[in-house]
Design a protein around this motif. Structure first.
Motif, PDB file in Angstrom:
ATOM      1  N   ASN A 135      33.992   3.013   4.904  1.00  0.00           N
ATOM      2  CA  ASN A 135      33.229   1.789   5.181  1.00  0.00           C
ATOM      3  C   ASN A 135      33.843   0.580   4.466  1.00  0.00           C
ATOM      4  O   ASN A 135      33.175  -0.119   3.703  1.00  0.00           O
ATOM      5  CB  ASN A 135      31.770   1.954   4.757  1.00  0.00           C
ATOM      6  N   VAL A 136      35.116   0.361   4.734  1.00  0.00           N
ATOM      7  CA  VAL A 136      35.858  -0.701   4.060  1.00  0.00           C
ATOM      8  C   VAL A 136      35.627  -2.041   4.775  1.00  0.00           C
ATOM      9  O   VAL A 136      35.733  -2.127   6.007  1.00  0.00           O
ATOM     10  CB  VAL A 136      37.361  -0.381   4.047  1.00  0.00           C
ATOM     11  N   VAL A 137      35.316  -3.065   4.002  1.00  0.00           N
ATOM     12  CA  VAL A 137      35.138  -4.413   4.538  1.00  0.00           C
ATOM     13  C   VAL A 137      35.946  -5.380   3.675  1.00  0.00           C
ATOM     14  O   VAL A 137      35.873  -5.338   2.445  1.00  0.00           O
ATOM     15  CB  VAL A 137      33.656  -4.841   4.547  1.00  0.00           C
ATOM     16  N   PHE A 138      36.740  -6.251   4.320  1.00  0.00           N
ATOM     17  CA  PHE A 138      37.511  -7.287   3.615  1.00  0.00           C
ATOM     18  C   PHE A 138      36.772  -8.619   3.716  1.00  0.00           C
ATOM     19  O   PHE A 138      36.223  -8.954   4.772  1.00  0.00           O
ATOM     20  CB  PHE A 138      38.905  -7.426   4.220  1.00  0.00           C
ATOM     21  N   TYR A 139      36.814  -9.371   2.614  1.00  0.00           N
ATOM     22  CA  TYR A 139      36.094 -10.649   2.554  1.00  0.00           C
ATOM     23  C   TYR A 139      37.008 -11.760   2.025  1.00  0.00           C
ATOM     24  O   TYR A 139      37.413 -11.730   0.875  1.00  0.00           O
ATOM     25  CB  TYR A 139      34.905 -10.552   1.593  1.00  0.00           C
ATOM     26  N   PRO A 140      37.351 -12.760   2.861  1.00  0.00           N
ATOM     27  CA  PRO A 140      37.924 -13.994   2.313  1.00  0.00           C
ATOM     28  C   PRO A 140      36.787 -14.988   2.065  1.00  0.00           C
ATOM     29  O   PRO A 140      36.002 -15.272   2.969  1.00  0.00           O
ATOM     30  CB  PRO A 140      38.848 -14.478   3.447  1.00  0.00           C
ATOM     31  N   ASN A 141      36.715 -15.476   0.815  1.00  0.00           N
ATOM     32  CA  ASN A 141      35.635 -16.405   0.448  1.00  0.00           C
ATOM     33  C   ASN A 141      34.260 -15.858   0.826  1.00  0.00           C
ATOM     34  O   ASN A 141      33.399 -16.559   1.378  1.00  0.00           O
ATOM     35  CB  ASN A 141      35.854 -17.770   1.100  1.00  0.00           C
ATOM     36  N   ARG A 142      34.075 -14.551   0.579  1.00  0.00           N
ATOM     37  CA  ARG A 142      32.790 -13.866   0.743  1.00  0.00           C
ATOM     38  C   ARG A 142      32.354 -13.711   2.195  1.00  0.00           C
ATOM     39  O   ARG A 142      31.206 -13.344   2.469  1.00  0.00           O
ATOM     40  CB  ARG A 142      31.679 -14.579  -0.053  1.00  0.00           C
ATOM     41  N   LYS A 143      33.248 -13.944   3.160  1.00  0.00           N
ATOM     42  CA  LYS A 143      32.903 -13.794   4.572  1.00  0.00           C
ATOM     43  C   LYS A 143      33.606 -12.557   5.132  1.00  0.00           C
ATOM     44  O   LYS A 143      34.833 -12.476   5.097  1.00  0.00           O
ATOM     45  CB  LYS A 143      33.334 -15.029   5.364  1.00  0.00           C
ATOM     46  N   PRO A 144      32.852 -11.573   5.653  1.00  0.00           N
ATOM     47  CA  PRO A 144      33.485 -10.346   6.155  1.00  0.00           C
ATOM     48  C   PRO A 144      34.330 -10.627   7.395  1.00  0.00           C
ATOM     49  O   PRO A 144      33.915 -11.350   8.303  1.00  0.00           O
ATOM     50  CB  PRO A 144      32.300  -9.444   6.483  1.00  0.00           C
ATOM     51  N   ILE A 145      35.556 -10.058   7.440  1.00  0.00           N
ATOM     52  CA  ILE A 145      36.432 -10.283   8.590  1.00  0.00           C
ATOM     53  C   ILE A 145      36.964  -8.984   9.193  1.00  0.00           C
ATOM     54  O   ILE A 145      37.452  -8.995  10.315  1.00  0.00           O
ATOM     55  CB  ILE A 145      37.630 -11.172   8.215  1.00  0.00           C
ATOM     56  N   LYS A 146      36.877  -7.864   8.482  1.00  0.00           N
ATOM     57  CA  LYS A 146      37.387  -6.622   9.050  1.00  0.00           C
ATOM     58  C   LYS A 146      36.612  -5.447   8.478  1.00  0.00           C
ATOM     59  O   LYS A 146      36.341  -5.377   7.285  1.00  0.00           O
ATOM     60  CB  LYS A 146      38.879  -6.450   8.746  1.00  0.00           C
ATOM     61  N   PHE A 147      36.268  -4.490   9.367  1.00  0.00           N
ATOM     62  CA  PHE A 147      35.563  -3.291   8.954  1.00  0.00           C
ATOM     63  C   PHE A 147      36.361  -2.079   9.399  1.00  0.00           C
ATOM     64  O   PHE A 147      36.922  -2.052  10.487  1.00  0.00           O
ATOM     65  CB  PHE A 147      34.166  -3.246   9.572  1.00  0.00           C
ATOM     66  N   SER A 148      36.407  -1.055   8.547  1.00  0.00           N
ATOM     67  CA  SER A 148      37.107   0.178   8.885  1.00  0.00           C
ATOM     68  C   SER A 148      36.371   1.357   8.279  1.00  0.00           C
ATOM     69  O   SER A 148      35.850   1.275   7.165  1.00  0.00           O
ATOM     70  CB  SER A 148      38.540   0.145   8.357  1.00  0.00           C
ATOM     71  N   ASP A 149      36.317   2.473   9.026  1.00  0.00           N
ATOM     72  CA  ASP A 149      35.644   3.674   8.516  1.00  0.00           C
ATOM     73  C   ASP A 149      36.425   4.349   7.401  1.00  0.00           C
ATOM     74  O   ASP A 149      35.848   5.012   6.547  1.00  0.00           O
ATOM     75  CB  ASP A 149      35.432   4.688   9.649  1.00  0.00           C
ATOM     76  N   ARG A 150      37.749   4.197   7.402  1.00  0.00           N
ATOM     77  CA  ARG A 150      38.589   4.890   6.428  1.00  0.00           C
ATOM     78  C   ARG A 150      39.497   3.899   5.703  1.00  0.00           C
ATOM     79  O   ARG A 150      39.483   2.711   5.996  1.00  0.00           O
ATOM     80  CB  ARG A 150      39.447   5.949   7.137  1.00  0.00           C
ATOM     81  N   SER A 164      44.871 -19.221   2.878  1.00  0.00           N
ATOM     82  CA  SER A 164      44.668 -19.366   1.428  1.00  0.00           C
ATOM     83  C   SER A 164      43.187 -19.163   1.136  1.00  0.00           C
ATOM     84  O   SER A 164      42.336 -19.836   1.718  1.00  0.00           O
ATOM     85  CB  SER A 164      45.113 -20.759   0.959  1.00  0.00           C
ATOM     86  N   SER A 165      42.896 -18.227   0.260  1.00  0.00           N
ATOM     87  CA  SER A 165      41.488 -17.899   0.015  1.00  0.00           C
ATOM     88  C   SER A 165      41.389 -17.009  -1.219  1.00  0.00           C
ATOM     89  O   SER A 165      42.392 -16.625  -1.826  1.00  0.00           O
ATOM     90  CB  SER A 165      40.901 -17.182   1.245  1.00  0.00           C
ATOM     91  N   VAL A 166      40.151 -16.694  -1.568  1.00  0.00           N
ATOM     92  CA  VAL A 166      39.880 -15.697  -2.608  1.00  0.00           C
ATOM     93  C   VAL A 166      39.322 -14.465  -1.908  1.00  0.00           C
ATOM     94  O   VAL A 166      38.265 -14.520  -1.270  1.00  0.00           O
ATOM     95  CB  VAL A 166      38.883 -16.227  -3.657  1.00  0.00           C
ATOM     96  N   TYR A 167      40.063 -13.352  -2.000  1.00  0.00           N
ATOM     97  CA  TYR A 167      39.724 -12.146  -1.250  1.00  0.00           C
ATOM     98  C   TYR A 167      39.120 -11.082  -2.160  1.00  0.00           C
ATOM     99  O   TYR A 167      39.462 -10.973  -3.329  1.00  0.00           O
ATOM    100  CB  TYR A 167      40.977 -11.562  -0.592  1.00  0.00           C
ATOM    101  N   HIS A 168      38.220 -10.289  -1.557  1.00  0.00           N
ATOM    102  CA  HIS A 168      37.810  -9.046  -2.192  1.00  0.00           C
ATOM    103  C   HIS A 168      37.432  -8.080  -1.072  1.00  0.00           C
ATOM    104  O   HIS A 168      37.429  -8.435   0.109  1.00  0.00           O
ATOM    105  CB  HIS A 168      36.643  -9.249  -3.177  1.00  0.00           C
ATOM    106  N   ARG A 169      37.149  -6.862  -1.439  1.00  0.00           N
ATOM    107  CA  ARG A 169      36.758  -5.896  -0.420  1.00  0.00           C
ATOM    108  C   ARG A 169      35.731  -4.948  -1.013  1.00  0.00           C
ATOM    109  O   ARG A 169      35.614  -4.782  -2.234  1.00  0.00           O
ATOM    110  CB  ARG A 169      37.974  -5.145   0.098  1.00  0.00           C
ATOM    111  N   SER A 170      34.987  -4.289  -0.136  1.00  0.00           N
ATOM    112  CA  SER A 170      33.989  -3.307  -0.561  1.00  0.00           C
ATOM    113  C   SER A 170      34.241  -2.002   0.175  1.00  0.00           C
ATOM    114  O   SER A 170      34.884  -1.980   1.232  1.00  0.00           O
ATOM    115  CB  SER A 170      32.577  -3.808  -0.269  1.00  0.00           C
TER     116      SER A 170
END
Length: 255
Positions: A135-150, A164-170
């Motif tokens: 359940n991976v989700v990538f976030y540029p500037n806290r906005k989700p842009i991609k979801f993946s099961d693995r 250009s952004s500040v990225y994180h993922r969950s």
């Protein structure tokens, strides 16, 4: 000849000031954030003098012992974190590469923190000791842009300044948990290309220097070719005068 080579290395190409004398650091694997106890190799590429291959490596501005193009980090520890630079025999120091060693279970692994517009950018989702992440989700500037099961990676083939952004993922680990793990936030900056107009003065300046050098070399070669014949004629004239003989000019310049 070295002067000509140095000048040509600075001639702007393709609308950019091409500074080919600056060394470049390449990471293997290509992530600027790595896990503790993983292995990392830094390669230094840049122009060298013939027969020389020594490299200067710097960590946080201090010279380190490695003097080869490859700097190996085995079982990385927190003390290996820092800003790495290198320099070859004919190069300027490389741009700094900030390497961070993490003990967290889920760090975000970008290929670069700073890159030029048009270059690829990859950010990898990778768990501690290669454990799967769901359940991976990538976030540029806290906005989700991609979801993946693995486990997956976010790849941007040609980055532009809008990336250009500040990225994180969950993501979630192998044990079901109602609360996903969240990585630390990583800033990524994409720099724009310089326009041709802005580098035109550099094109004119370095092209002029190169042409002047070639002209001086041409004149020097011509003078060196004439010098032996003039010296030989002067010696023969002096010898004939000593014997009271009449000197007849055979110097081509007197005809």
């Amino acid at each position: 000849m070295w002067l000509l080579t140095a000048l040509l290395l600075w001639v702007p190409v393709g609308g950019q000031v091409a500074n080919f004398t600056k060394a470049v650091i390449i990471l293997q694997p290509p992530w600027v954030n790595v896990f503790r106890e993983e292995n990392v190799t830094l390669w230094c590429e840049g122009p060298q003098l013939p027969g020389h291959s020594s490299i200067e490596w710097f960590l946080n501005g201090t010279t380190i012992q490695t003097s080869t193009p490859r700097h190996n980090i085995t079982a990385a520890s927190f003390s290996d974190s820092g800003e790495y630079m290198c320099q070859t025999g004919l190069s300027a120091p490389s741009d700094p590469v900030q390497l961070e060693i993490h003990g967290a279970w889920l760090p975000l692994q970008p290929s670069k923190r700073v890159l030029t517009e048009g270059k690829p950018l990859t950010m990898r989702c990778h768990g501690w000791k290669n454990k799967l992440v769901y359940n991976v989700v990538f976030y540029p500037n806290r906005k989700p842009i991609k979801f993946s099961d693995r486990d997956s990676a976010l790849t941007i083939l040609k980055a532009n300044m809008n990336h250009s952004s500040v990225y994180h993922r969950s993501g979630k680990g192998p044990v079901p948990s109602p609360v996903p793990f969240t990585s630390t936030r990583v800033p990524v900056m994409v720099k724009g290309l310089q326009s041709l107009i802005s580098v035109l003065p550099y094109i004119i300046y370095y092209t002029t220097l190169t042409l002047q050098f070639l002209l001086h070399m041409y004149v020097c070669v011509g003078l060196c070719q004439d010098l032996p014949s003039e010296l030989n004629w002067n010696w023969e004239s002096a010898s004939a005068s000593d014997h009271g003989e009449e000197v007849t000019s055979e110097n081509p310049k007197d005809i």
